[in-house]
Design an enzyme around this catalytic site. Structure first.
Site, short mmCIF file in Angstrom:
data_model
loop_
_atom_site.label_atom_id
_atom_site.label_comp_id
_atom_site.label_asym_id
_atom_site.label_seq_id
_atom_site.Cartn_x
_atom_site.Cartn_y
_atom_site.Cartn_z
N ASP A 1 0.85 -1.20 0.00
CA ASP A 1 0.00 0.00 0.00
C ASP A 1 0.89 1.25 0.00
OD1 ASP A 1 -2.42 1.41 0.20
OD2 ASP A 1 -2.41 1.35 2.40
N GLU B 1 -1.27 5.93 -8.52
CA GLU B 1 -2.11 6.98 -7.93
C GLU B 1 -1.90 8.32 -8.62
OE1 GLU B 1 -2.27 7.22 -3.62
OE2 GLU B 1 -2.34 9.40 -3.68
N HIS C 1 -7.32 9.75 4.27
CA HIS C 1 -7.08 8.64 5.19
C HIS C 1 -7.47 9.04 6.61
CE1 HIS C 1 -3.92 7.50 2.06
NE2 HIS C 1 -4.75 6.48 2.08
N GLY C 2 -7.91 8.09 7.38
CA GLY C 2 -8.26 8.36 8.77
C GLY C 2 -9.68 8.90 8.90
N HIS D 1 -9.40 5.11 -1.83
CA HIS D 1 -8.66 5.04 -0.56
C HIS D 1 -9.47 5.72 0.53
CE1 HIS D 1 -4.49 3.70 -1.69
NE2 HIS D 1 -5.09 3.74 -2.85
N GLY E 1 -11.33 4.48 3.02
CA GLY E 1 -12.68 3.93 3.16
C GLY E 1 -13.32 4.15 4.52
N ASN F 1 -10.22 0.75 0.06
CA ASN F 1 -9.22 0.50 1.12
C ASN F 1 -9.76 0.91 2.48
OD1 ASN F 1 -7.68 0.05 -1.13
ND2 ASN F 1 -6.08 1.51 -0.61
N ASN G 1 -8.56 0.87 6.58
CA ASN G 1 -7.50 0.63 7.55
C ASN G 1 -7.92 1.10 8.94
OD1 ASN G 1 -5.07 0.16 8.80
ND2 ASN G 1 -4.06 1.97 7.98
#
Ligand code: 13P
Length: 287
Positions: free
Chosen positions: A84, A135, A177-178, A207, A209, A229, A231
């Protein structure tokens, strides 16, 4: 046996569902995700960031652990082991170590350099049978100390990168992200639509998600997203379950301090999160 992510994502794009990429951190994470995928008869992608790879001891250790689990747990659904947000050097290390898929994140380079490096890595990956994600438009939030602002990708740049022979494309569409901040404006479906129109059958990757509302996920899948994605959401679920166990004093009762007991609620919480996502993404029964 590990497989590349190419076939499963082509099928997902054609079938209007998405395959989840769940990032792994250790044995518990990996086991929980694999068992859930098998139980739900869903394809799955195990994501490994460079930081997580280092944490687990290195890429060979990760490959050994994942291959061992596939064998010992009799996992028969398609599983890809994917780097990743790989750096140029990290991609080569994972190709050598036995990953079945890589992501080259060249989004912070100027487009010409992203093109040159991606071109070289497409050849290196395909020569060994791996799939490769690239990307365009950096994804916001922080990952491994890299902070992006969540820009929207330029659809023409997406087309230029897609034409290099990559297998799936991550395009920034305002995702980060996050956790999403209160004032987040949501995904840019206008950008996603334009990217899909330029890139045709190319499976698109979403990304960040974690925390995207279900209706936006569904709409993104309708507009060509075939890989999502996740995480942070597994991390939050694991931490909350572990906190509850300790706060209830269970680690102080009997042999409750045994790591196999201490980590069990967290592992179950990851399973529940992965199940919820696979149901939402529509990958259940698609193995
Ligand atoms: P989240 O941590 O926001 O779920 O993002 C995961 C991701 O996109 C990994 O590349």
């Amino acid at each position: 046996m590990l497989v590349s992510a190419t076939e499963m994502l082509k099928k997902a794009k054609a079938g209007h569902y998405a395959v989840g990429q769940f990032n792994i951190n250790n044995l518990e994470w990996t086991k929980s995700i694999l068992l859930t995928a098998q139980e739900l008869n869903s394809p799955v992608i195990l994501g490994v960031s460079e930081g997580a790879g280092k944490y687990m001891g290195g890429y060979h250790a990760v490959v050994g652990m994942v291959n061992g689990l596939l064998q010992d747990l009799n996992i028969t659904v398609p599983v890809a082991l994917h780097l990743d947000h790989g750096s140029f050097e990290g991609c080569y290390k994972c190709i050598e170590a036995g990953f079945s898929s890589i992501m080259f994140d060249g989004s912070h380079y100027a487009i010409d350099e992203n093109v040159a490096k991606t071109t070289e890595l497409v050849k290196a990956a395909h020569d060994k049978g791996l799939s490769i994600e690239a990307e365009v438009g950096s994804i916001g939030g922080e990952e491994d100390g890299v902070v992006g602002m969540g820009e929207c990708a330029d659809p023409d740049e997406c087309k230029a990168i897609a034409d290099l022979g990559i297998d799936f494309l991550a395009a920034g569409i305002g995702n980060i992200h996050g956790k999403y901040p209160e004032n987040w404006k949501g995904l840019s479906f206008e950008t996603l639509d334009a990217v899909q129109q330029k890139t045709g059958d190319m499976p698109l990757v979403l990304h960040g998600g974690t925390g995207i509302p279900a209706d936006m996920i569904k709409k993104a899948i309708n507009l060509g997203v075939a890989k999502i994605n996740v995480n942070t959401e597994c991390q939050l679920a694991f931490a909350a379950a572990t906190r509850k166990y300790v706060e209830e004093g269970k680690d102080l009762q009997g042999k409750g301090f045994d790591p196999r007991k201490l980590l069990a609620p967290g592992a179950e919480a990851i399973k529940a999160t992965v199940k919820e996502k696979m149901e939402l993404f529509g990958s259940v029964g698609q193995a």
